[in-house]
Write an enzyme that holds these catalytic residues in place. Structure first.
Site, PDB file in Angstrom:
ATOM      1  N   GLN A 243      48.611  79.872  36.243  1.00 56.24           N
ATOM      2  CA  GLN A 243      48.024  81.140  35.780  1.00 56.24           C
ATOM      3  C   GLN A 243      49.107  82.163  35.427  1.00 56.24           C
ATOM      4  O   GLN A 243      48.795  83.313  35.123  1.00 56.24           O
ATOM      5  CB  GLN A 243      47.083  81.723  36.835  1.00 56.24           C
ATOM      6  CG  GLN A 243      45.861  80.875  37.133  1.00 56.24           C
ATOM      7  CD  GLN A 243      44.858  80.787  35.979  1.00 56.24           C
ATOM      8  OE1 GLN A 243      44.945  81.519  34.994  1.00 56.24           O
ATOM      9  NE2 GLN A 243      43.920  79.861  36.093  1.00 56.24           N
TER      10      GLN A 243
ATOM     11  N   HIS B 192      44.909  77.087  44.824  1.00 54.76           N
ATOM     12  CA  HIS B 192      44.002  76.226  44.076  1.00 54.76           C
ATOM     13  C   HIS B 192      44.058  74.823  44.704  1.00 54.76           C
ATOM     14  O   HIS B 192      45.088  74.434  45.242  1.00 54.76           O
ATOM     15  CB  HIS B 192      44.508  76.193  42.631  1.00 54.76           C
ATOM     16  CG  HIS B 192      43.646  75.448  41.658  1.00 54.76           C
ATOM     17  ND1 HIS B 192      43.667  74.081  41.538  1.00 54.76           N
ATOM     18  CD2 HIS B 192      42.754  75.890  40.741  1.00 54.76           C
ATOM     19  CE1 HIS B 192      42.831  73.708  40.582  1.00 54.76           C
ATOM     20  NE2 HIS B 192      42.252  74.786  40.085  1.00 54.76           N
TER      21      HIS B 192
ATOM     22  N   ASP C 253      53.315  77.340  41.661  1.00 56.83           N
ATOM     23  CA  ASP C 253      52.176  77.043  40.804  1.00 56.83           C
ATOM     24  C   ASP C 253      52.112  78.119  39.727  1.00 56.83           C
ATOM     25  O   ASP C 253      51.683  79.245  39.990  1.00 56.83           O
ATOM     26  CB  ASP C 253      50.894  77.045  41.644  1.00 56.83           C
ATOM     27  CG  ASP C 253      49.663  76.730  40.798  1.00 56.83           C
ATOM     28  OD1 ASP C 253      49.782  76.676  39.555  1.00 56.83           O
ATOM     29  OD2 ASP C 253      48.582  76.550  41.386  1.00 56.83           O
TER      30      ASP C 253
ATOM     31  N   LYS D  69      45.745  75.863  29.354  1.00 57.94           N
ATOM     32  CA  LYS D  69      45.479  77.265  29.698  1.00 57.94           C
ATOM     33  C   LYS D  69      46.336  78.222  28.879  1.00 57.94           C
ATOM     34  O   LYS D  69      46.253  79.439  29.071  1.00 57.94           O
ATOM     35  CB  LYS D  69      45.762  77.489  31.189  1.00 57.94           C
ATOM     36  CG  LYS D  69      44.806  76.736  32.117  1.00 57.94           C
ATOM     37  CD  LYS D  69      44.979  77.208  33.548  1.00 57.94           C
ATOM     38  CE  LYS D  69      44.440  76.225  34.560  1.00 57.94           C
ATOM     39  NZ  LYS D  69      42.976  76.270  34.719  1.00 57.94           N
TER      40      LYS D  69
ATOM     41  N   CYS E 148      37.701  76.004  42.114  1.00 57.85           N
ATOM     42  CA  CYS E 148      38.662  75.079  42.744  1.00 57.85           C
ATOM     43  C   CYS E 148      39.525  75.777  43.778  1.00 57.85           C
ATOM     44  O   CYS E 148      40.720  75.465  43.922  1.00 57.85           O
ATOM     45  CB  CYS E 148      39.552  74.406  41.703  1.00 57.85           C
ATOM     46  SG  CYS E 148      38.642  73.284  40.668  1.00 57.85           S
TER      47      CYS E 148
HETATM   48  C1  LIG Z   1      46.218  78.554  39.963  1.00 63.44           C
HETATM   49  C2  LIG Z   1      45.926  77.206  39.408  1.00 63.44           C
HETATM   50  N1  LIG Z   1      46.659  76.156  39.797  1.00 63.44           N
HETATM   51  C3  LIG Z   1      46.459  74.923  39.328  1.00 63.44           C
HETATM   52  C4  LIG Z   1      45.470  74.671  38.408  1.00 63.44           C
HETATM   53  C5  LIG Z   1      45.261  73.266  37.964  1.00 63.44           C
HETATM   54  O1  LIG Z   1      45.408  73.112  36.601  1.00 63.44           O
HETATM   55  P1  LIG Z   1      44.874  71.786  35.905  1.00 63.44           P
HETATM   56  O2  LIG Z   1      43.438  71.645  36.236  1.00 63.44           O
HETATM   57  O3  LIG Z   1      45.116  72.004  34.465  1.00 63.44           O
HETATM   58  O4  LIG Z   1      45.706  70.662  36.472  1.00 63.44           O
HETATM   59  C6  LIG Z   1      44.679  75.744  37.953  1.00 63.44           C
HETATM   60  C7  LIG Z   1      43.610  75.592  36.960  1.00 63.44           C
HETATM   61  O5  LIG Z   1      42.613  74.927  37.096  1.00 63.44           O
HETATM   62  C8  LIG Z   1      44.916  77.035  38.474  1.00 63.44           C
HETATM   63  O6  LIG Z   1      44.176  78.075  38.078  1.00 63.44           O
END
Ligand SMILES: Cc1ncc(COP(=O)(O)O)c(C=O)c1O
Ligand SMILES: Cc1ncc(COP(=O)(O)O)c(C=O)c1O
Lengths: 409, 133, 409, 133
Positions: free
Chosen positions: A203, A123, A200, A226, A365
């Site tokens: 998810q 991401h 990370d 999430k 993203c």
């Molecule tokens: C795999 C992953 N990493 C990081 C993020 C970033 O999360 P956030 O936008 O809440 O900072 C997300 C979600 O958008 C994600 O799906």
């Protein structure tokens, strides 16, 4: 027994009609999950009965607010099995967790010629902060490739992890391919060349039990929104000796022990990394979300999602022209990204929306991953504690309908 | 509520786009994407000696709305002066599309016009853009 | 007419009993203000009816969430009279506003030998980020002195603002001395030597009309939680050409236009500075807070607080052994910090708490100012839209009582 | 509810502290503050040849609870061995203070013990601390 109908009653939004007479079918939890009433009410209760600034107050409301703010931290520590509560840092979202590590650890520890290893699954939150750091320090980013089924090319790790590698940062669960990665194996590989490992878990934490000690990771980040919690808060976990030796990231009130006109002494962990008035209501809400998920049991949540995802995988596979991204079965989290020949993902999402079905379309993203897959966008349906088999049937029917709108045979 | 934004013409244009392609040695060319969804459109324009659009072509990748909009827009500006192109009203393009659009989709619908105007005003290429095809 | 009793009905927490039979007298709004029901309900409504991730979604909930998230930005822009909506950046709190400028503008624009001018009045949020920056870059921090009445030694500005000064960052209203500073005069002085001017409006925006164009400041920061809004969100305003030329601060999703494995292109303002899933519910709540304050009228709010503060100043002045910090009358915002001979501020706060009166004791995140004043701590009573004269009478009586507990004559 | 945490003895000790002052050439000395409120306490200890507390003195600045606690604690440890000092239980000090304390005030009450133990364990001075007087 996992009673999905009872669980649905916990989420007020699931009773919403998106358009008159069109009830919501929410299949976009991977972007952001809905909130059970207990989470919403916990924040109301805070604002209506004991809101005050924390840590610095002698009076009763401040005492109550501080207690709840820190109690939430303890719940989170237990939820991810952190050895100590002080290793749980409140940040704005998972993204800020990566930025904190990139700024505070990265700027002190990454130099010219060093390498940071990522994967092709990542991401943007786990790419761009490292691009900025690498550019500033003259370091190099590398990406562990994926195979065509969306799993990591683990057997090629040896090529990519070298003694120049200082950090291996990778996702535990992909938000596009759904891939669940073998975290402990990857962490061990990083450690074997002397690199740190950052996970990370954005998810992962919402969907499965997380055990940072079993993972042995050095850093791990995830987002409240999430996992049934409010927006505006996320978590960074770190190993104690790392957090202790890192300089602060953001600075100001609360993160200091002492300030003079000439300098400052940082506060103890975890507050050293929490500058200014914190996310108090958000911590209270996240604490309530952790309670809620724990009451369902993360194993049960995972099992439910597995069943729903397997069912969806099978049903969607029969749609003509579909291409499903990512692996089958046990290596997949609760989401399915796909394309349909002759129908752009945006148009799919639009047609489904008119039937009340919320899915996401775009690059999620993860543009580099889409480039790797030769796609500019995918459609993604994602599942959570409240998703039913009937909702999957509605999804399947709506996709057939979308094809007919576009006169596809 | 049904997916009434997909009237016949939009879907036809999606399948059989008008003015699709490239122009060699265009007078101006511009490409941009909608960063939130990945839709991308490139437009090439050749002007005649009176500064009117003599030839126009577009390429792109995206949803039916953004792609149909590019067909409709390029069709509409043929023969128009550079000044008319610069002044082309958004409302006019939305009218040509002729279906009710949500805020997010309005951006899709207007991407082609944004690209066309950026080119007409001679704005330099903003980044390292490239069609994903 | 300003009807304080009707206004009190808007705040659910004011009906709370701190201890059985002891109603709350909340005199700690400068630390964090309470929330009217409309703000709490606006966030409930969001979570119960249209929560979704913003910007990237085609579906209806995402559309609604995006609309409200951006509508709040527009309200805030109007509230501070920003020329353009894109100049309003959502951050976590005022503190993050200073950090954003210190990291993104400061690291690109401050070099060895440069000077940053602050004042002796500043909160840690407007000191520590500059200390870190100055240390990193070999720059020097200077502090415009205060006079003994807590006002700035404006006539000495010429000594402190030189052609080496690159930034003058100062508070518009002190959270300890209460001092309201002559913002436009200070901004003009900074500009006259070619320095930028940043304003700490954390204690101004909740209490008085703010007009960034009349101030002509380059940056300005404030926090939602001090102005009837939720925790977890603050605002940074900046002049457009500065925001446009600054590199990003935090990076990840949403703040990019495009990412490849090799690099990224930042998004347009304001999103360039908003990485990851934003503070959506918090923005909605802050928008409702702005609506609420606007419905009262910021001039009326200011006038009410002036009356309460003048009344309190007079009443407290009669207490034996009291020392009130800061200036009189029109140069003072709605708070009074003080010490009582023979009674430590903590003990004062404790005794008052048992009577339901919430005040703050300590250094209020302004240790250098306390050192300058020769104090380690003060007690502070702070007032807001709902403060009554009767509450001031209760405060005064409780302070007399505290003296009697400690057998002071 | 009244301010019953301020029983007579606490206020007496606040006004007339015990063992207040400094020791020349102490065997150990330590100073620390409670960063959230600014209370600060310094304790000097001289041991006899059997490693017992021969002399103890403290200085500081803070609320009645933290200052009374320093008087009570220093009075209590006279003649105790270094090991007994290291093992001195928090509960014991809270008992000596003998009034119900909220979480924030427990930190005030235990500051003196934290300082004493840091000194007894030979922890180096943690920062650029200094009494505000
Ligand atoms: C795999 C992953 N990493 C990081 C993020 C970033 O999360 P956030 O936008 O809440 O900072 C997300 C979600 O958008 C994600 O799906
Ligand atoms: C004058 C002043 N500046 C800055 C801040 C920092 O605000 P926050 O803690 O919300 O970031 C505060 C409040 O604590 C303040 O009073």
């Amino acid at each position: 027994m996992y009673d999905v109908e009872r669980i649905r009653d916990d989420f007020p939004i699931l009773k919403t009609e998106v358009y008159p007479g069109v009830p919501l079918v929410y299949l976009d939890s991977a972007a952001s999950s809905q909130k059970p009433l207990t989470v919403i009410r916990a924040m109301d209760d805070y604002y209506e009965h004991y809101h005050a600034n924390v840590h610095r107050g002698v009076h009763r409301l401040s005492e109550l607010a501080t207690t709840e703010y820190e109690a939430a931290r303890e719940k989170i520590a237990r939820f991810v099995n952190a050895p100590e509560i002080e290793q749980i840092i409140y940040v704005g979202n998972a993204t800020e967790g990566f930025n904190l590590v990139a700024y505070a650890w990265g700027r002190a520890n990454i130099g010219s010629g060093d390498e940071i290893l990522l994967t092709e699954l990542e991401h943007h939150a786990n790419i761009v902060p490292w691009q900025i750091l690498a550019e500033e320090k003259g370091a190099t980013l590398r990406y562990l490739p994926i195979l065509d089924d969306g799993t990591l090319a683990i057997e090629r790790l040896g090529e990519f992890l070298t003694e120049r590698t200082k950090l291996f940062s990778f996702t535990a669960a992909s938000n596009v391919a759904g891939t669940i990665t073998p975290v402990r194996e990857l962490v061990d590989a990083a450690h074997s060349v002397g690199a740190l490992a950052m996970v990370d878990a954005a998810q992962l934490a919402p969907h499965m039990p997380v055990d940072v000690q079993a993972m042995d990771c050095d850093f791990l980040a995830f987002s409240s929104h999430k996992m049934c919690g409010p927006t505006g808060i996320g978590i960074l976990y770190g190993k104690r000796h790392l957090l202790e030796t890192m300089p602060p990231f953001m600075s100001g009130g609360d993160m200091i022990r002492r300030v003079t006109f000439d300098g400052f002494v940082p506060n103890d962990l975890p507050w050293k990394f929490e500058a200014g008035t914190p996310r108090i209501a958000e911590a209270v809400g996240l604490g309530a979300a952790i309670d809620y998920l724990s009451s369902l049991g993360m194993d049960a949540v995972h099992e439910h999602e597995r069943a729903v995802t397997d069912y969806a995988f099978e049903a969607l596979s029969d749609i003509p022209g579909i291409r499903i991204i990512g692996p089958l079965g046990s290596q997949r989290g609760g989401l399915i990204s796909f394309t349909l020949a002759g129908l752009h993902p945006h148009d799919i999402a639009e047609i489904l929306d008119k039937k009340g079905i919320a899915i996401r379309a775009g690059h999620h993203c993860a543009m580099p991953l889409h480039q790797r897959l030769g796609l500019s966008a995918t459609a993604r349906a994602s599942f959570y504690v409240h998703t039913t088999f009937e909702e999957i049937d509605q999804l399947t029917a709506a996709l057939h309908h979308a094809r007919s709108v576009f006169k596809l045979k | 509520m049904d997916a009434n934004i997909y009237r016949e013409q939009i879907i036809d244009l999606y399948e059989n786009p008008l003015n699709y392609g490239e122009i060699e040695n265009p007078d101006f060319t511009y490409e941009e994407d909608n960063p939130l969804c990945g839709d991308v459109i490139r437009i090439d324009v050749r002007l005649d000696d009176q500064n009117r659009v003599a030839e126009v072509a577009w390429r792109g990748d995206g949803c039916a709305i953004s792609q149909a909009s590019a067909s409709l827009l390029t069709e509409e500006i043929k023969g128009k002066t550079l000044d008319e192109v610069k002044a082309f009203p958004s409302e006019k393009l939305l009218e040509l599309i002729g279906v009710p659009l949500s805020m997010a989709r309005v951006k899709c619908a207007l991407l082609s016009l944004k690209v066309l105007k950026a080119g007409a005003y001679g704005i330099p290429d903003p980044g390292t853009m490239r069609t994903h095809e």
